[in-house]
Design a protein around this motif. Structure first.
Motif, mmCIF file in Angstrom:
data_model
loop_
_atom_site.group_PDB
_atom_site.id
_atom_site.type_symbol
_atom_site.label_atom_id
_atom_site.label_comp_id
_atom_site.label_asym_id
_atom_site.label_seq_id
_atom_site.Cartn_x
_atom_site.Cartn_y
_atom_site.Cartn_z
ATOM 1 N N ILE A 173 -15.192 15.910 48.741
ATOM 2 C CA ILE A 173 -15.204 16.730 50.027
ATOM 3 C C ILE A 173 -15.622 15.893 51.024
ATOM 4 O O ILE A 173 -15.401 16.066 52.423
ATOM 5 C CB ILE A 173 -15.738 18.235 49.850
ATOM 6 C CG1 ILE A 173 -17.306 17.881 49.658
ATOM 7 C CG2 ILE A 173 -15.201 19.048 48.949
ATOM 8 C CD1 ILE A 173 -18.307 19.376 49.612
ATOM 9 N N ASN A 174 -16.651 14.837 50.747
ATOM 10 C CA ASN A 174 -16.803 13.623 51.720
ATOM 11 C C ASN A 174 -17.009 12.498 51.186
ATOM 12 O O ASN A 174 -17.021 12.424 49.819
ATOM 13 C CB ASN A 174 -18.026 14.195 52.501
ATOM 14 C CG ASN A 174 -19.052 14.192 51.562
ATOM 15 O OD1 ASN A 174 -19.718 13.116 51.142
ATOM 16 N ND2 ASN A 174 -20.036 15.412 51.397
ATOM 17 N N LEU A 177 -20.004 11.233 48.382
ATOM 18 C CA LEU A 177 -20.486 11.780 46.914
ATOM 19 C C LEU A 177 -20.178 10.616 45.906
ATOM 20 O O LEU A 177 -18.992 10.217 46.294
ATOM 21 C CB LEU A 177 -19.711 13.256 46.880
ATOM 22 C CG LEU A 177 -20.014 14.282 47.842
ATOM 23 C CD1 LEU A 177 -19.161 15.488 47.433
ATOM 24 C CD2 LEU A 177 -21.425 14.720 47.586
ATOM 25 N N LYS A 178 -20.886 10.872 44.749
ATOM 26 C CA LYS A 178 -20.668 10.078 43.708
ATOM 27 C C LYS A 178 -19.863 10.876 42.828
ATOM 28 O O LYS A 178 -19.947 12.065 42.741
ATOM 29 C CB LYS A 178 -22.102 9.634 43.192
ATOM 30 C CG LYS A 178 -22.938 8.862 44.061
ATOM 31 C CD LYS A 178 -24.332 8.543 43.461
ATOM 32 C CE LYS A 178 -25.148 7.782 44.392
ATOM 33 N NZ LYS A 178 -26.512 7.272 43.756
ATOM 34 N N PRO A 179 -19.320 10.031 41.620
ATOM 35 C CA PRO A 179 -19.394 8.684 41.629
ATOM 36 C C PRO A 179 -18.366 7.879 42.534
ATOM 37 O O PRO A 179 -17.150 8.433 42.563
ATOM 38 C CB PRO A 179 -18.763 8.483 40.017
ATOM 39 C CG PRO A 179 -17.842 9.596 39.827
ATOM 40 C CD PRO A 179 -18.452 10.711 40.616
ATOM 41 N N ILE A 180 -18.586 6.946 43.135
ATOM 42 C CA ILE A 180 -17.429 6.487 43.997
ATOM 43 C C ILE A 180 -17.476 4.514 43.659
ATOM 44 O O ILE A 180 -18.727 4.135 43.538
ATOM 45 C CB ILE A 180 -17.891 6.405 45.426
ATOM 46 C CG1 ILE A 180 -16.646 6.038 46.264
ATOM 47 C CG2 ILE A 180 -19.246 5.886 45.810
ATOM 48 C CD1 ILE A 180 -15.587 6.921 46.280
ATOM 49 N N PRO A 181 -16.635 3.986 43.443
ATOM 50 C CA PRO A 181 -16.679 2.587 43.245
ATOM 51 C C PRO A 181 -17.366 1.660 44.555
ATOM 52 O O PRO A 181 -16.896 2.178 45.855
ATOM 53 C CB PRO A 181 -15.092 2.188 43.168
ATOM 54 C CG PRO A 181 -14.298 3.276 42.982
ATOM 55 C CD PRO A 181 -15.031 4.490 43.382
ATOM 56 N N LEU A 190 -9.239 5.571 45.582
ATOM 57 C CA LEU A 190 -9.988 6.854 45.147
ATOM 58 C C LEU A 190 -9.852 7.758 46.084
ATOM 59 O O LEU A 190 -9.436 8.918 45.943
ATOM 60 C CB LEU A 190 -11.323 6.639 44.358
ATOM 61 C CG LEU A 190 -11.955 7.997 43.910
ATOM 62 C CD1 LEU A 190 -11.167 8.724 42.821
ATOM 63 C CD2 LEU A 190 -13.650 7.723 43.604
ATOM 64 N N LEU A 191 -10.449 7.606 47.288
ATOM 65 C CA LEU A 191 -10.460 8.405 48.377
ATOM 66 C C LEU A 191 -8.993 8.782 48.890
ATOM 67 O O LEU A 191 -8.980 10.006 49.565
ATOM 68 C CB LEU A 191 -11.366 7.857 49.434
ATOM 69 C CG LEU A 191 -12.849 7.635 49.052
ATOM 70 C CD1 LEU A 191 -13.815 7.045 50.364
ATOM 71 C CD2 LEU A 191 -13.352 8.772 48.709
#
Length: 208
Positions: A173-174, A177-181, A190-191
């Protein structure tokens, strides 16, 4: 076996009876004439082996039925349990771990693969070619980790593996937030799918 004479006039062919009746011979003479023309019917004993071969059966299979090929063993398909949480997250338990259980507020180390709901690959912490893994550490709270994945990890045991479908409203939702490369390309990829359901396959490695 004793021979049985054929003595039933009604079973004679019609042509024989007709020719005898047309000749005008007396009834007794006609009967004697017919008996002299027909040989007694003899029933002979047929060997069992010959009879079975004539029927297309193997004598060995009939005498020793245990030699017939056994039926293949039927294995029941593996059943994967599916759980739907109130938030809409759907979880499949693939491997049930045997280590410590993760609880809300813990730190966990995980490997994961993220895909779109149609199976399209998005990101993985395990290199698809070399098999080298780069596990990530996640805090099990809603401030730093996406809510859907937190719900998947809480209750897992170390060594366990789960697959989950996470709706977007409990996902990214923003962008913080994890997990994110960390890399720009995978992060952007991903986003770009943050507004659609995502499938996470996650393996729990450690719990603190």
């Amino acid at each position: 076996m004793e021979a049985l004479p054929f003595q039933t006039p009604v079973q004679l062919p019609f042509t024989l009876r007709s020719s005898s009746m047309d000749s005008g011979e007396p009834k007794d003479a006609m009967t004697k004439n017919l008996h002299s023309r027909i040989r007694p019917l003899t029933i002979q004993k047929v060997p069992r082996r010959v009879l079975l071969r004539w029927m297309g059966l193997s004598p060995m299979l009939c005498v020793f039925p245990v030699f017939a090929a056994p039926l293949p063993e039927m294995k029941e398909p593996e059943v994967i349990r599916t759980l739907k949480l109130p938030s809409g997250v759907r979880i499949q338990e693939i491997v049930e771990g045997e280590g410590p259980e993760a609880r809300e507020g813990d730190l966990v180390q995980v490997n994961y693969v993220c895909r779109r709901s149609n199976g399209y690959f998005v990101y993985s912490t395990v290199d698809q070619l070399s098999g080298e893994s780069m596990p990530v550490i996640l805090p099990l709270d809603q401030k730093e980790t996406i809510q859907g994945l937190k719900e998947v990890l809480v209750g897992m045991k170390v060594g366990g593996k789960r697959r989950a479908l996470i709706p977007p409203y409990v996902g990214y939702i923003n962008e913080n937030l994890k997990p994110i490369p960390d890399e720009f390309g995978p992060r952007r990829s991903l986003l770009s799918h943050a507004q659609e359901p995502l499938v996470f396959e996650v393996q729990l490695l450690k719990v603190w």
